[in-house]
Design an enzyme around this catalytic site. Structure first.
Site, PDB file in Angstrom:
ATOM      1  N   GLY A  59       0.839  -1.193   0.000  1.00 26.40           N
ATOM      2  CA  GLY A  59       0.000   0.000   0.000  1.00 26.40           C
ATOM      3  C   GLY A  59       0.874   1.242   0.000  1.00 26.40           C
ATOM      4  O   GLY A  59       2.081   1.173   0.268  1.00 26.40           O
ATOM      5  N   GLN A  64       2.758  10.078   1.811  1.00 24.49           N
ATOM      6  CA  GLN A  64       4.047   9.397   1.940  1.00 24.49           C
ATOM      7  C   GLN A  64       5.010   9.788   0.814  1.00 24.49           C
ATOM      8  O   GLN A  64       6.219   9.631   0.945  1.00 24.49           O
ATOM      9  CB  GLN A  64       3.853   7.867   1.934  1.00 24.49           C
ATOM     10  CG  GLN A  64       3.146   7.359   3.181  1.00 24.49           C
ATOM     11  CD  GLN A  64       3.036   5.853   3.172  1.00 24.49           C
ATOM     12  OE1 GLN A  64       2.142   5.303   2.541  1.00 24.49           O
ATOM     13  NE2 GLN A  64       3.944   5.185   3.843  1.00 24.49           N
ATOM     14  N   CYS A 107       5.437  -0.164   7.825  1.00 31.09           N
ATOM     15  CA  CYS A 107       5.111   1.088   7.141  1.00 31.09           C
ATOM     16  C   CYS A 107       6.337   1.514   6.341  1.00 31.09           C
ATOM     17  O   CYS A 107       7.454   1.508   6.879  1.00 31.09           O
ATOM     18  CB  CYS A 107       4.746   2.165   8.163  1.00 31.09           C
ATOM     19  SG  CYS A 107       4.317   3.748   7.402  1.00 31.09           S
ATOM     20  N   LEU A 108       6.111   1.899   5.084  1.00 35.57           N
ATOM     21  CA  LEU A 108       7.247   2.304   4.251  1.00 35.57           C
ATOM     22  C   LEU A 108       7.869   3.603   4.751  1.00 35.57           C
ATOM     23  O   LEU A 108       9.011   3.899   4.411  1.00 35.57           O
ATOM     24  CB  LEU A 108       6.798   2.433   2.788  1.00 35.57           C
ATOM     25  CG  LEU A 108       6.301   1.121   2.149  1.00 35.57           C
ATOM     26  CD1 LEU A 108       5.789   1.380   0.734  1.00 35.57           C
ATOM     27  CD2 LEU A 108       7.398   0.058   2.135  1.00 35.57           C
ATOM     28  N   HIS A 149      -4.934   1.246   7.330  1.00 38.48           N
ATOM     29  CA  HIS A 149      -3.594   1.836   7.515  1.00 38.48           C
ATOM     30  C   HIS A 149      -3.403   3.005   6.539  1.00 38.48           C
ATOM     31  O   HIS A 149      -2.906   4.067   6.912  1.00 38.48           O
ATOM     32  CB  HIS A 149      -2.554   0.732   7.282  1.00 38.48           C
ATOM     33  CG  HIS A 149      -1.126   1.147   7.353  1.00 38.48           C
ATOM     34  ND1 HIS A 149      -0.249   0.684   8.313  1.00 38.48           N
ATOM     35  CD2 HIS A 149      -0.376   1.969   6.557  1.00 38.48           C
ATOM     36  CE1 HIS A 149       0.954   1.206   8.107  1.00 38.48           C
ATOM     37  NE2 HIS A 149       0.903   1.992   7.032  1.00 38.48           N
ATOM     38  N   GLU A 150      -3.826   2.799   5.276  1.00 38.37           N
ATOM     39  CA  GLU A 150      -3.624   3.853   4.258  1.00 38.37           C
ATOM     40  C   GLU A 150      -4.529   5.064   4.512  1.00 38.37           C
ATOM     41  O   GLU A 150      -4.089   6.211   4.358  1.00 38.37           O
ATOM     42  CB  GLU A 150      -3.855   3.292   2.849  1.00 38.37           C
ATOM     43  CG  GLU A 150      -2.952   2.135   2.449  1.00 38.37           C
ATOM     44  CD  GLU A 150      -1.481   2.375   2.702  1.00 38.37           C
ATOM     45  OE1 GLU A 150      -1.044   3.538   2.676  1.00 38.37           O
ATOM     46  OE2 GLU A 150      -0.763   1.401   2.976  1.00 38.37           O
ATOM     47  N   HIS A 153      -3.117   7.294   7.010  1.00 40.67           N
ATOM     48  CA  HIS A 153      -2.090   8.205   6.468  1.00 40.67           C
ATOM     49  C   HIS A 153      -2.741   9.496   5.961  1.00 40.67           C
ATOM     50  O   HIS A 153      -2.160  10.578   6.089  1.00 40.67           O
ATOM     51  CB  HIS A 153      -1.334   7.562   5.311  1.00 40.67           C
ATOM     52  CG  HIS A 153      -0.162   6.714   5.710  1.00 40.67           C
ATOM     53  ND1 HIS A 153       0.900   7.203   6.433  1.00 40.67           N
ATOM     54  CD2 HIS A 153       0.130   5.402   5.469  1.00 40.67           C
ATOM     55  CE1 HIS A 153       1.792   6.237   6.622  1.00 40.67           C
ATOM     56  NE2 HIS A 153       1.354   5.127   6.054  1.00 40.67           N
TER      57      HIS A 153
HETATM   58  O1  K1U Z   1       1.464   2.461   3.856  1.00 38.67           O
HETATM   59  C1  K1U Z   1       2.541   1.883   3.930  1.00 38.67           C
HETATM   60  O2  K1U Z   1       3.444   2.329   4.597  1.00 38.67           O
HETATM   61  C2  K1U Z   1       2.732   0.584   3.193  1.00 38.67           C
HETATM   62  C3  K1U Z   1       2.663  -0.627   4.114  1.00 38.67           C
HETATM   63  C4  K1U Z   1       1.230  -1.114   4.143  1.00 38.67           C
HETATM   64  C5  K1U Z   1       0.842  -2.064   5.232  1.00 38.67           C
HETATM   65  C6  K1U Z   1       1.627  -3.131   5.604  1.00 38.67           C
HETATM   66  C7  K1U Z   1       1.218  -3.991   6.608  1.00 38.67           C
HETATM   67  C8  K1U Z   1       0.010  -3.794   7.218  1.00 38.67           C
HETATM   68  C9  K1U Z   1      -0.746  -2.720   6.865  1.00 38.67           C
HETATM   69  C10 K1U Z   1      -0.352  -1.871   5.853  1.00 38.67           C
HETATM   70  C11 K1U Z   1       3.587  -1.687   3.547  1.00 38.67           C
HETATM   71  O3  K1U Z   1       3.409  -2.147   2.479  1.00 38.67           O
HETATM   72  S1  K1U Z   1       4.913  -2.186   4.546  1.00 38.67           S
HETATM   73  C12 K1U Z   1       5.679  -3.478   3.568  1.00 38.67           C
HETATM   74  C13 K1U Z   1       4.917  -4.773   3.562  1.00 38.67           C
HETATM   75  O4  K1U Z   1       4.041  -4.954   4.371  1.00 38.67           O
HETATM   76  C14 K1U Z   1       5.235  -5.815   2.569  1.00 38.67           C
HETATM   77  C15 K1U Z   1       6.262  -5.659   1.680  1.00 38.67           C
HETATM   78  C16 K1U Z   1       6.534  -6.670   0.754  1.00 38.67           C
HETATM   79  C17 K1U Z   1       5.768  -7.795   0.724  1.00 38.67           C
HETATM   80  C18 K1U Z   1       4.734  -7.960   1.610  1.00 38.67           C
HETATM   81  C19 K1U Z   1       4.463  -6.961   2.540  1.00 38.67           C
HETATM   82 ZN    ZN Z   2       2.344   3.336   6.264  1.00 47.31          ZN
END
Ligand code: K1U
Ligand code: ZN
Length: 187
Positions: A59, A64, A107-108, A149-150, A153
């Protein structure tokens, strides 16, 4: 090709935009709705999908990548399934279940930090599509966790805001250190 501000342009014309790292005041703002779907919004959506896949993530929300407007991208397809890129404009949660679910979130904007967050297990979401139509979905599982989560943000809320102050402070201190190290490495 490197563009000013640390963005990368891909061979397909999409830009991998730099992802803001916490703490950053832009990640604490509630952002305004998208007023009109313009070419600029379509380019932003393409860039956000490219940036999300490059990270990689499931996401990404406008703020972000310093795009201070209500747009999110998601792809919560299973690892071995077909990609399912989604763009949600002005998304709103119109119903949440009483049943809760706990998921270890990342979270990225807070790299390499993970913590359990409890949220409604199911949600119904309405949004505008890139074509300007209305759409809705009722989701559980990873889709429900990710869309909440998004949307957080878009309202200036991070998953660490659900944690106890001591844990949040510890993560914030680590992020300050990471940003300092990255700035030093970039010269
Ligand atoms: O919004 C963001 O920061 C993105 C975040 C979204 C998210 C992850 C976990 C739970 C809720 C929302 C991410 O994508 S973090 C990276 C991640 O979860 C992932 C990366 C590669 C493969 C699988 C998952
Ligand atoms: Zn996030």
């Amino acid at each position: 090709m490197l563009r000013p501000g640390g963005a990368w342009i891909t061979s397909t014309g999409m830009t991998i935009r730099p992802i803001l790292i916490h703490p950053d005041p832009r990640l604490k703002k509630t952002v305004d709705p998208v007023a009109e779907i313009t070419d600029e919004i379509r380019q932003l959506a393409d860039d956000m999908l490219a940036t999300m896949y490059d990270a990689p993530g499931i996401g990404l929300a406008g703020p972000q990548v310093a795009a201070m407007t209500r747009i999110i991208t998601m792809d919560c397809a299973p690892k071995d399934g077909e990609p399912d890129p989604m763009v949600l404009i002005n998304p709103e949660i119109v119903w949440s279940s009483e049943e809760m679910n706990t998921y270890e979130e990342g979270c990225l904007s807070i790299p390499e930090m993970y913590a359990d967050v409890e949220r409604p297990a199911e949600v119904e979401v309405r949004w505008t599509t890139l074509e300007g139509g209305d759409a809705s979905a009722r989701w559980g599982g990873l889709h429900a966790t990710c869309v909440q989560h998004e949307i957080d943000h878009l309202n200036g809320k991070l998953f660490i805001d659900y944690l106890k102050p001591l844990k949040r402070q510890m993560i914030t201190r680590k992020m300050v250190k990471l940003k300092r190290e990255r700035a030093r490495a970039e010269g």
